[in-house]
Design a protein around this motif. Structure first.
Motif, short mmCIF file in Angstrom:
data_model
loop_
_atom_site.label_atom_id
_atom_site.label_comp_id
_atom_site.label_asym_id
_atom_site.label_seq_id
_atom_site.Cartn_x
_atom_site.Cartn_y
_atom_site.Cartn_z
N THR A 53 0.85 -0.92 -0.08
CA THR A 53 0.02 0.15 0.00
C THR A 53 0.87 1.24 -0.01
O THR A 53 0.28 2.45 -0.16
CB THR A 53 -0.90 0.11 1.13
N ARG A 54 1.93 1.11 0.25
CA ARG A 54 2.93 2.19 -0.23
C ARG A 54 3.46 2.25 -1.72
O ARG A 54 4.10 3.14 -2.06
CB ARG A 54 4.30 2.02 0.57
N GLY A 55 2.97 1.42 -2.59
CA GLY A 55 3.18 1.40 -3.89
C GLY A 55 4.41 0.56 -4.03
O GLY A 55 4.85 0.51 -5.40
N LEU A 56 4.85 -0.29 -3.35
CA LEU A 56 5.95 -1.12 -3.68
C LEU A 56 5.60 -2.33 -4.36
O LEU A 56 4.35 -2.84 -4.01
CB LEU A 56 6.93 -1.45 -2.29
N ASP A 57 6.54 -3.02 -5.09
CA ASP A 57 6.25 -4.48 -5.65
C ASP A 57 6.73 -5.61 -4.73
O ASP A 57 7.86 -5.67 -4.31
CB ASP A 57 6.96 -4.77 -6.88
N VAL A 58 5.69 -5.98 -4.14
CA VAL A 58 5.90 -6.93 -3.01
C VAL A 58 5.55 -8.54 -3.26
O VAL A 58 4.67 -8.89 -3.80
CB VAL A 58 4.80 -6.58 -1.59
N GLY A 59 6.26 -9.56 -2.61
CA GLY A 59 6.05 -10.83 -2.65
C GLY A 59 6.17 -11.35 -0.91
O GLY A 59 6.54 -10.77 -0.19
N LEU A 60 5.21 -12.33 -0.56
CA LEU A 60 5.18 -12.83 0.59
C LEU A 60 5.09 -14.23 0.42
O LEU A 60 4.27 -15.04 -0.29
CB LEU A 60 3.86 -12.25 1.22
N VAL A 61 5.86 -15.23 1.13
CA VAL A 61 5.91 -16.65 1.21
C VAL A 61 5.83 -17.01 2.67
O VAL A 61 6.37 -16.32 3.46
CB VAL A 61 7.29 -17.19 0.54
N GLU A 62 5.22 -18.18 2.87
CA GLU A 62 4.82 -18.83 4.18
C GLU A 62 5.14 -20.38 3.68
O GLU A 62 4.76 -21.11 2.82
CB GLU A 62 3.53 -18.58 4.55
#
Length: 579
Positions: A53-62
């Motif tokens: 939501t800051r405009g960054l390109d983001v990935g999340l792994v669990e």
């Protein structure tokens, strides 16, 4: 099934495949992520939402399932922490109370709701002014900020008033009490909702994907090598910054990259019992003092949650085990104030979790810090550890702030204080309309209320599923509170991959039913098989593994100590799809 839009927040099997393809492309096309978050608990989920939501390109792994560790095994409370006030930790309490208000009134009013507690008083003249002043300060501190408190003010009760509110209390157990309010949440559902909201804003989020190593260029971390446990594939994800938000696994994850880790995390085991609501006659919860900490008796739908313990744990982190001694400890302490004592036969469910505490000099985990710390042990790697569930958003913000300082471009400030989670918008209107919704849908109003308090305004999706297939409006065997539609929705919208995901986290059947989900497991597997494309053999295997897990947990809870309980529990390994 139609392909899910990447900005819908629906974590369908198709979405997962697309997200993995996008993460793989960071290496193949050399278009690296701005931030890769490792760990799908509440802090990791919060960091992914904060960053995207800051405009960054983001990935999340669990590595396993969303909230499968500490974040699904809490006391289910959103609270300021009265005991930290007694320790004069005003900053921590003030911060937590601000977050409590935000969650109750703005961010997640469909998932977080007020819950009343009694604080029993035992000394006729001295204790009431002292405790009353502390709880009054607790209330005053909650007025900070413009978001609202979200809970009523405290009230002093006489002995008679206390017994009217809680008839199950022994008359001589107190001379009176103070009723105050905190917040309550289904922790696992909240985490899944945060993850979905992050996906809605464009983050690429995947569960059952673990980090096996970090990618480096010289001293700098430039991403992670990961394994998809559903397919067995190993691939690289490149990122400008990696945030390690792995809780009690922090030391293990750091060890993949450096032995210079600035943070050391110590695991503290806390167990909780679940008993039927009719075993304790009370309209309010209770907070009781013990020689080591505090004990909560918490209203939980048609049940009570009783907890918690606070003991050091050095064994298997994935499956902390409750012992017979742990269960006896809780029963002994709660029975000191109850007219009719609880017995082992009253216990429906038991769960154990690990708190990630910052390691210190104290021999007692009860005295270790709940403050959080952010570190940057090597270039490209940010580590966040410590803290408490209620302040997850602040922890996530601080971690992203630290990562953002090392990005080339100017990164906007955090906006998650104003971001509502999926299902929050329109929730109050949907709640006010629940009677009409019940009439139009043909679903009993009690069922509609149940769905609203779990899905908020997204309840329309489940009611549409039931309208299309009325069989999905039927309750699950042995778990009347949950509908078949919720199982299908867990797969098509919430990223559930296995029977365990549904029975322990998308619902709480594993701790709320006498058989801990044994009867529901085959039906749940049948409902999941279609959307996930399981063969008959896969479906049967899922049921077998779940039943074996329940059996192992029951046996572990009969053991006298941690070592023997852990040995019994780890006999059943986590289910994996890949061979």
């Amino acid at each position: 099934m139609a392909t899910t839009s990447p900005l819908s927040g629906d974590l369908s099997p198709e979405y997962r495949g697309n997200a993995i393809a996008s993460l793989r492309a960071t290496t193949e096309s050399r278009q690296e992520l701005d931030i890769l978050v490792v760990g799908g608990g509440v802090v990791g989920a919060g960091a992914a939402l904060d960053a995207v939501t800051r405009g960054l390109d983001v990935g999340l792994v669990e590595a396993r399932d969303w909230a499968s560790g500490t974040s699904s095994r809490s006391s289910k409370l959103i609270h300021g922490g009265l005991r930290y006030l007694e320790m004069l930790d005003f900053a921590l309490v003030s911060e937590a109370l601000k977050e409590r208000g935000l969650l109750l009134t703005r961010i997640a009013p469909h998932l977080v709701r007020p819950v009343p507690f009694l604080y029993p008083l035992h000394k006729r003249f001295v204790e009431r002014p002292y405790v009353g002043a502390g709880i009054a300060l607790y209330d005053i501190m909650s007025f900070t900020g413009s978001h609202g408190r979200g809970v009523p003010l405290h009230k002093h009760l006489s002995r008679r008033g206390t017994l009217r509110a809680a008839p199950s209390l022994k008359p001589d157990a107190m001379v009176g009490s103070i009723r105050y309010y905190d917040g309550q949440v289904d922790d696992a559902r909240m985490v899944t909702n945060i993850v979905r909201t992050a996906a809605h804003y464009g983050a690429k989020v995947v569960n059952r994907v673990s980090v096996v190593d970090f990618l480096r260029e010289g001293e700098r971390v430039v991403g992670a090598k990961v394994r998809d446990h559903e397919s067995g594939d190993v691939f690289d994800i490149r990122a400008k910054q990696v945030i390690n938000a792995t809780g009690v696994w922090t030391d293990d994850t750091q060890a993949l990259i450096t032995d210079r880790g600035q943070l050391k995390v110590r695991a503290s085991k806390g167990i909780h019992l679940v008993v039927p609501r009719d075993r304790i006659q009370s309209t309010v919860g209770m907070i009781l003092r013990t020689e080591k900490s505090v004990l909560f008796v918490i209203p939980w739908g048609r049940h009570w949650i009783i907890g918690t313990t606070d003991t050091d744990w050095n064994l298997d982190k994935a499956h902390p085990a409750a012992t017979s001694a742990d269960i006896d400890y809780l029963l002994e302490h709660v029975n000191r104030v109850l007219v009719r004592p609880l017995t082992r036969e009253d216990v429906e469910g038991v769960y154990a979790g690990l708190r990630p505490l910052l390691a210190g000099e104290s021999d007692s985990t009860a005295k270790l810090s709940r403050e959080h710390v952010v570190a940057h042990p090597v270039p490209g790697l940010v580590v966040i550890a410590g803290g408490k569930w209620t302040t997850y958003r602040v922890m996530a913000k601080d971690a992203v702030d630290e990562a953002a300082r090392s990005l080339d471009e100017r990164v906007p400030e955090s906006v998650t204080e104003t971001i509502t989670l999926l299902g929050a918008d329109g929730y109050q209107a949907a709640w006010n309309r629940r009677g009409r919704t019940a009439e139009l849908s043909g679903v009993h109003v009690a069922r509609v209320e149940h769905l609203l308090q779990r899905y908020g305004s997204m309840v329309r999706h489940l009611l549409a599923m039931i309208a299309e297939n009325p069989a999905l409006g039927e309750p699950l065997p042995g778990a009347d509170d949950y509908l078949a539609a919720e199982v299908v929705y867990a797969v098509t919208h919430e990223g559930a991959r296995h029977v365990e995901d549904v029975l322990t986290r998308r619902t709480r059947i594993s701790i709320e039913t006498w058989d801990r989900g044994d009867a529901a497991a085959p039906v749940v597997a049948d409902l999941m098989a279609g959307p996930l494309g399981w063969s008959a053999e896969q479906r049967d295997h899922e049921v077998e593994v779940y039943l074996a897990r329940v059996k192992a947990e029951r046996i572990s809870q009969e053991q006298p100590d941690d070592a023997s309980a852990d040995a019994e529990r780890i006999r059943v390994a986590d289910i994996v799809s890949a061979t």
